[in-house]
Enzyme design. Structure first.
Site, PDB file in Angstrom:
ATOM      1  N   LYS A 126       0.451  -1.292  -0.084  1.00 36.96           N
ATOM      2  CA  LYS A 126       0.416   0.365   0.425  1.00 36.96           C
ATOM      3  C   LYS A 126       0.855   1.252   0.288  1.00 36.96           C
ATOM      4  CE  LYS A 126      -4.793   0.725   0.331  1.00 36.96           C
ATOM      5  NZ  LYS A 126      -5.620  -0.173  -0.795  1.00 36.96           N
ATOM      6  N   ASP A 166      -7.044   4.305  -5.251  1.00 32.77           N
ATOM      7  CA  ASP A 166      -7.545   4.974  -3.211  1.00 32.77           C
ATOM      8  C   ASP A 166      -8.243   5.930  -3.397  1.00 32.77           C
ATOM      9  OD1 ASP A 166      -7.708   4.373  -1.066  1.00 32.77           O
ATOM     10  OD2 ASP A 166      -6.768   2.304  -0.796  1.00 32.77           O
TER      11      ASP A 166
END
Length: 445
Positions: A126, A166
């Site tokens: 991430k 995201d």
């Protein structure tokens, strides 16, 4: 063997002080592994648990950029490459003021098991920045993205680490990021980023995938009880891609979604959400939920309380982490809610999860139910590798098959360890064992 698990958790807390959300994520996984370690003690050997909770690589860098007035700003950039046992790191980039190393670590850890559940050969990572694109001009966003990618480019690649979008990172940002990567590398590595535009390597269904997948998972859970979504009242939180396309798929399956929300409040539309109007307000105008209410007779905006105060059969939290707490869970249960499927990452607090499990309702954690987004990202990588493009129906059918397989893997794992219907344990165990078996095969690395 429970002592082994508790010792690992204590080490995580001591090593990652103050990162409460990370502690929460690790605890949820580890507490599911007691029965696994007891049945298969080799999973506790070679410090495997200690290795799986420690990122393989943590990258933090400064991102200087210039706004339209000539003012220089400095943000922080992050990429945490958590585990590559199953394949290249894969996980989104988040641009939001709340981003810090702890939050990225939480999301990267969750991504390991989510990606493992898809069975598509992708590891977990991430990244992101505390940059806020809201209110910034396209030129400012472009300059920021170019600065961000100038550093990130040296750490990623189609066979190394494949970021996606995201929160705060949509098609515009992915375009600027890819353009700078291509410029720096002098190569058209289409597979280095996913969520691309359809004319330059993107995949159909990627926009819809997380929301669609969440609803498909809920439908699979209901099928185990001989039921379906047909006629069910549904509460959805959020008003971004995940929420909008969860509403769309729920409507396609005969359900009646009646809520959505943003930071200004939540909307209740008892007649059923007007999807075309919601898309116009949020996707075209980038407006607020109040704009929907202003044009929709019968809809009402609630600026206090919680979207979970509305009595429904099914709840789909699709906004952000820890949005649904223990009190909200109790309210949902009193209102007759029998199904909760998470579209966001960790939207339910531990107290809420405990309440759902104690009540015996169908509850799916995000690492299982919202895996459709990363699954379709991996399908995009597959299309890029083959220099091909599938039509919408082909891509959607592949997504549906993956979500069905994830559901069945969770059910099988929960049954094997004597916890039928426990999707939390099922998801954690199924994801963990897939990663752990490969880590053992690769040796101490």
């Amino acid at each position: 063997m429970q002592d082994v698990v508790e010792k690992v958790y204590e080490q995580v807390v001591a090593r990652n002080r103050g990162e409460v959300e990370f502690h929460q994520a690790v605890h949820e996984v580890l507490e599911s592994l007691g029965p696994v370690i007891a049945k298969h003690p080799h999973y506790a050997e070679g410090a495997l648990l200690e290795r799986i909770v420690e990122p393989e690589r943590q990258i933090m860098f400064r991102v200087p950029w210039v706004d339209d007035d000539g003012q220089v700003h400095v943000n922080r950039g992050f990429r945490i490459e958590f585990n590559s046992a199953l394949g290249p790191y894969k996980g989104g980039l988040r641009f939001h003021p709340s981003v810090n190393a702890g939050i990225i670590k939480v999301l990267g850890f969750e991504q390991i098991f989510k990606n493992a559940l898809t069975a598509q050969g992708i590891g977990g990572s991430k990244g992101g920045s505390d940059f806020d694109p809201h209110g910034r001009s396209d030129a400012e966003v472009m300059r920021f993205c170019q600065s961000f990618m100038t550093e990130l480019a040296r750490h990623i690649g189609p066979s190394t680490d494949v970021p996606a979008g995201d929160i705060g990172v949509g098609g515009r940002e992915i375009g600027y990021l890819f353009g700078q990567y291509k410029r720096l590398r002098n190569a058209y590595d289409a597979g280095v980023l996913t969520g691309k535009g359809l004319t330059w390597g993107g995949s159909l269904v990627r926009t819809e995938a997380t929301g669609y997948g969440t609803v498909l998972f809920a439908q699979s859970m209901l099928a185990t009880k001989g039921q379906s979504l047909e006629g069910k009242r549904v509460a959805v939180s959020g008003a971004g891609n995940v929420a909008i396309y969860a509403i769309e798929k729920a409507q396609q399956l005969g359900a009646a979604p009646i809520t959505f929300s943003d930071s200004s409040g939540y909307v209740v539309d008892e007649a059923g959400v007007d999807l075309d109007l919601l898309k116009q307000v949020k996707e075209v105008e980038r407006g607020r939920v109040k704009d929907y209410v202003d044009r929709r007779p019968g809809a009402r905006l609630v600026v206090d309380g919680s979207v979970w105060d509305v009595p429904v059969d099914v709840a789909l939290p699709c906004a952000t982490q820890n949005e649904l707490d223990g009190a909200a869970a109790a309210t949902l249960l009193r209102g007759g809610c029998a199904v909760v499927a998470e579209g966001a990452n960790m939207p339910s607090t531990p107290e809420a999860v405990a309440a759902f499990q104690s009540a015996g309702i169908l509850y799916a954690p995000g690492k299982a139910s919202n895996a459709g987004g990363v699954a379709t990202s991996a399908l995009e990588m597959e299309q890029n590798a083959g220099r091909t493009r599938w039509d919408f129906d082909t891509a959607e059918s592949k997504l549906a098959a993956i979500m069905s397989d994830i559901h069945d893997s969770c059910v099988t794992a929960a049954d094997e360890y004597g916890r039928p219907g426990d999707y939390v344990l099922g998801a954690n165990v199924a994801g963990f064992t897939r990663v752990a078996d490969v880590m053992i095969a690769h040796g101490i690395v």
